[in-house]
Design an enzyme around this catalytic site. Structure first.
Site, PDB file in Angstrom:
ATOM      1  N   VAL A   1       0.858  -1.176   0.000  1.00  0.00           N
ATOM      2  CA  VAL A   1       0.000   0.000   0.000  1.00  0.00           C
ATOM      3  C   VAL A   1       0.898   1.232   0.000  1.00  0.00           C
ATOM      4  O   VAL A   1       1.902   1.273   0.717  1.00  0.00           O
ATOM      5  CB  VAL A   1      -0.921   0.015   1.231  1.00  0.00           C
ATOM      6  CG1 VAL A   1      -1.768   1.281   1.274  1.00  0.00           C
ATOM      7  CG2 VAL A   1      -1.822  -1.220   1.243  1.00  0.00           C
ATOM      8  N   CYS A   2       0.549   2.228  -0.818  1.00  0.00           N
ATOM      9  CA  CYS A   2       1.226   3.527  -0.786  1.00  0.00           C
ATOM     10  C   CYS A   2       2.732   3.316  -1.081  1.00  0.00           C
ATOM     11  O   CYS A   2       3.081   2.597  -2.014  1.00  0.00           O
ATOM     12  CB  CYS A   2       0.948   4.169   0.574  1.00  0.00           C
ATOM     13  SG  CYS A   2       1.205   5.945   0.679  1.00  0.00           S
ATOM     14  N   THR A   3       3.601   3.895  -0.277  1.00  0.00           N
ATOM     15  CA  THR A   3       5.038   3.740  -0.517  1.00  0.00           C
ATOM     16  C   THR A   3       5.564   2.369  -0.092  1.00  0.00           C
ATOM     17  O   THR A   3       6.769   2.120  -0.200  1.00  0.00           O
ATOM     18  CB  THR A   3       5.820   4.840   0.231  1.00  0.00           C
ATOM     19  OG1 THR A   3       5.362   4.887   1.584  1.00  0.00           O
ATOM     20  CG2 THR A   3       5.610   6.195  -0.419  1.00  0.00           C
TER      21      THR A   3
END
Lengths: 330, 330
Positions: free
Chosen positions: B127-129
């Site tokens: 998720v995300c970075t």
């Protein structure tokens, strides 16, 4: 120079990896302080969603609990609060999440804390069944409020002085805001940012979260077609003593709803349908379509149909029980 | 009997207050086990959103970290993992959240753990970075992957073997799924439930969360008009040494974008605009509209405009700097 560039780049892109923002931001002490009440059985997303929203808005966030000791959430995550109730500072925003609130809504310490801080906070926000705690504290008497869809009827019955509303994602009374279930807390928290900082700021935060916020409300679970389900039926049916049940699927939209259970019981499917039919006899307003397990009624100016059906599974004693709600304009 | 009725009622309403479900569910051991990697600076919603999704899907969830000791998230929440890396069981789903990943994406222990469990898990979700960690472990080489919108370019530069894509909420390679920023993790986790249990089950979970899930993708932050922003400009402008800057508003849609900064500096607004104009000279493809601080270019078959403007604030040395991106079909 490098720092300024990094900051500028971060901000420019609305990146706001929060810690970078916190490190570089010109205001070292956030202007808005949020307090989040934690308790055993708190639902993760109920507090974590708003925490993320408020943090990205640049608000300071402090988690508090009765004794400040680690709390186990409803699904097992262990969280350590920042402070015990008696060491909590004053807050601008008080967040009361939901989850397993049966104890919390009757806990004198929780209720006293919520009552005290509600007096001095600029906004009080409950998420999901957190509204039971606000109601338990007497804060919702005479106000419009909502809660987790499956518990709306129970909420209205338990707290008759509350004006319970069903068809909103959140209910705003100016200072006290109650949201519907779980993910609704994200939207209601953005609404609180909106009320304190303006819609532009709230939308900016939503963009940072890559979240498709609808300032006017958005998805309302309680509007779905299963609202026509006669809930009293559950108590009216003589369910088999040995019945094991799990939900396979439960979904639909505002016009139709379908729930499929996997039932395991020595009671055959045909007999279970007959028991359900017997239970339906006691449901006011429903007429049976002869020779079928389908009933119809008129509600809210709509023709509502309710059908039951079973399908055998490969395993003996196991079958699928399907419930369907369909509606059309009368 | 009471238990069965309660269970039935809960399930019927798709209530699934998770602990009630866990207590009564016929399967005492969840069939799907999820492992969530935690580290210092992890973003709350990146792990908490998917945790909520997987828990409501009836999956077992275990949080793990390097040493199993309490972890402080990117915005301060303190979480205690269930296990240290070396005590972690095998997982069906491995979740790698984002946040402050600069250390984690280079930490040999984190990378070794992720590599090892990625081999045996049926699904790996970042998720995300968190995608930086998967890429750091070499798991994304040759695969399509995405990440937090403001870091997409950096991601592509740092991990040139990854086929970085910008215009999706998640990228699914069959076994490895990477999501865009923050709230995208909710959608990607639902997508993982979909891939393991079917769309009906995933939509059922979304309904329980009262979440408006879009199985086909939904909101894509990286499609917004600020994608036309010439990012190299940030390094090309000679920013004042004393400049303090904060974002007031940064929002828009796929056609237009507007960002307003509050600047405090001894350098007057007019001079800052001139410095920006000097920086814009080095940006390929942009033509200045004479006598204005507006530039235009053609990109992706669209006419893109970029405008800068300032407005004085009440305080001396403080002014608003507004950036606008507008686009129209060429």
């Amino acid at each position: 120079m490098a720092t300024i560039k990094c900051l500028f780049a971060c901000l420019l892109l609305a990146a706001a990896c929060a810690p970078a923002l916190a490190a570089h931001a010109p205001h070292s002490k956030p202007e808005v302080q949020v307090g989040i009440v934690l308790f055993e059985g708190v639902q993760i997303i109920d507090f974590a969603g708003p925490y993320e929203v408020f943090g990205n808005a640049g608000f300071g966030v402090t988690t508090v609990s009765h004794d400040g000791k680690p709390v186990t959430t409803a699904m097992g995550l262990k969280v350590t609060p920042d402070a015990a109730f008696d060491a909590a500072p004053a807050f601008d925003v008080l967040l009361v999440p939901g989850g397993d609130v049966e104890d919390a809504e009757r806990d004198p310490e929780v209720l006293a804390f919520v009552r005290k801080h509600a007096q001095t906070s600029r906004r009080v926000l409950s998420v999901c069944t957190g509204s039971f705690i606000l109601a338990g504290a007497g804060l919702l008497d005479g106000l419009k409020a909502t809660t987790f869809t499956p518990r709306i009827d129970q909420f209205a019955k338990r707290y008759p002085k509350v004006d319970v509303i069903k068809d909103v994602r959140w209910a705003d009374n100016g200072r006290i805001v109650t949201s519907a279930g779980l993910s609704s807390g994200l939207d209601a928290a953005l609404h609180v940012v909106d009320s304190l900082r303006g819609t532009g700021q709230a939308r900016t935060v939503a963009m940072r979260l890559e979240y498709d916020w609808k300032p006017e409300g958005g998805f309302v679970r309680s509007r779905m077609a299963d609202r026509y389900w006669p809930k009293a039926l559950e108590a009216a049916v003589e369910w088999p003593q040995d019945m094991a049940i799990r939900t396979d699927i439960s979904l639909g939209d505002e016009r139709e709803w379908r729930t499929v259970y996997i039932i395991t019981s020595a009671t055959p499917a045909a007999e279970l349908l007959q028991r359900i039919a017997k239970g339906m006899q006691g449901m006011p307003g429903w007429s049976r379509q002869p020779g079928t397990y389908r009933w119809t009624s008129e509600q809210d100016g709509r023709q509502v149909g309710l059908s039951f059906d079973t399908t055998p599974e490969a395993e003996a004693k196991t079958y699928r029980l399907e419930l369907r709600v369909d509606t059309k304009d009368a």
